[in-house]
Design an enzyme around this catalytic site. Structure first.
Site, PDB file in Angstrom:
ATOM      1  CE  LYS A  18       0.850   1.211   4.478  1.00  0.00           C
ATOM      2  NZ  LYS A  18       1.576   2.442   4.884  1.00  0.00           N
ATOM      3  N   GLY A 105       7.461   1.225   4.993  1.00  0.00           N
ATOM      4  CA  GLY A 105       6.215   1.973   5.033  1.00  0.00           C
ATOM      5  C   GLY A 105       5.222   1.522   3.979  1.00  0.00           C
ATOM      6  N   GLY A 107       3.708  -1.536   4.130  1.00  0.00           N
ATOM      7  CA  GLY A 107       2.727  -2.431   4.747  1.00  0.00           C
ATOM      8  C   GLY A 107       2.927  -3.903   4.468  1.00  0.00           C
ATOM      9  N   GLY A 108       4.135  -4.315   4.106  1.00  0.00           N
ATOM     10  CA  GLY A 108       4.358  -5.703   3.720  1.00  0.00           C
ATOM     11  C   GLY A 108       3.983  -6.720   4.781  1.00  0.00           C
ATOM     12  CG  ASP A 143      -0.778  -0.078   8.351  1.00  0.00           C
ATOM     13  OD1 ASP A 143      -1.477   0.830   8.841  1.00  0.00           O
ATOM     14  OD2 ASP A 143       0.383   0.104   7.935  1.00  0.00           O
TER      15      ASP A 143
END
Length: 291
Positions: A18, A105, A107-108, A143
């Site tokens: 993302k 940053g 979102g993995g 997240d």
């Protein structure tokens, strides 16, 4: 990328990254968690998750690992799903092939956990709804619910309040400068501003409608992250030299910019940097599994 159902007891599934088109920190709760406003959009860069049902009750995590298997977010997701279902006898092998850089940053880790929940919900025939999986996801990370939600969204609170948000189809350049940063360190910084004005979603919607491809707002974490890791500023400058208007995503260290369909030529980059040219995704590839 579409899911490949290889057998009734096995799945190979995508876990997309993302981008935060902006990220404002508008306050802080008494428990120390930060209150945010952001727009999240899914992009075509993705990890790959292989899930296989086991005949025993073990959760076995293999493949690319960033910590010990017992603490891995996919392992924790599988265990949380078993607990919520009251089914301690369930087991699975979980293998992850990482393409999304860690500490970027993007979102993995959260996306991997969300795909694990979605996939095992189907393999284990649990029939949890999207809302129920999102509640489980909340216990794993801020997240995770977004990836289960599965569409571009206006995100508020600590990440648990998500509203549908229309974003133009776009191509993005993403640069990761070869080194991650700690989200916790960024949010702990005394230099982080925590008083950005809270605005209605309609303000951001109108801004995108009137000004796209210029992005609304800013990333409040970016100045702190640049101070922690100077390579972020170098990555931003690399995109600026192409005439783009980049910003950092999440807590860093990856930076991105909206670009044309062809995309500019970046030229030579340091050998440990990674460059991705991606497209936005209207919805998560597994979104229809929970309709």
């Amino acid at each position: 990328m579409t899911p490949d159902v290889t057998a009734r007891s096995a799945l190979r599934l995508p876990a997309p990254a993302k981008l935060n088109l902006f990220l404002h920190v508008i306050g802080r709760r008494e428990d120390g968690k930060h209150l945010l406003q952001s727009i999240f959009t899914l992009v075509s860069l993705a990890d790959e998750i292989d899930l296989v049902v086991r005949s025993d009750d073990r959760i076995v995590r293999t493949g690319d690992l960033l910590c010990c298997a017992e603490d891995d977010l996919c392992t924790r997701a599988a265990r949380a799903l078993k607990t919520a279902a009251g089914r301690p006898e369930l087991g699975a092998n979980i293998s992850v092939q990482k393409r999304i850089p860690a500490g970027a940053g993007l979102g993995g880790g959260s996306s991997d956990a969300a795909t694990t929940l979605i996939g095992l919900n189907r393999l284990w025939e649990l029939d949890f709804s999207r809302a129920e999986l999102m509640k489980i996801g909340e216990t794993l990370g801020a997240d995770v619910p977004f990836f289960i939600w599965g569409r571009s969204g206006f995100v508020e609170g600590i990440g648990e309040r998500i509203s549908s948000f229309e974003i133009p189809q776009a191509e993005y350049e993403i640069l990761w400068p070869g080194k991650g940063v700690s989200t916790a360190e960024i949010f702990r910084s005394p230099n982080l501003t925590r008083n950005t004005e809270s605005l209605k979603m309609s303000v951001f919607s109108k801004s995108i409608q009137d000004n796209w491809p210029d992005l609304p707002g800013r990333n409040d974490l970016q100045p702190v992250a640049e101070n922690v890791e100077p390579l972020i500023a170098q990555a931003l400058e690399a995109l600026k030299r192409l005439g783009l208007r980049p910003r950092m995503t999440g807590s860093g260290s990856a930076v991105f910019a909206v670009t044309g369909r062809q995309g500019p030529a970046l030229g030579d980059l340091p050998s440990n940097w990674r460059h991705f040219r991606v497209r936005s995704l209207h919805e998560h590839p597994l979104c229809g599994w929970m309709n």
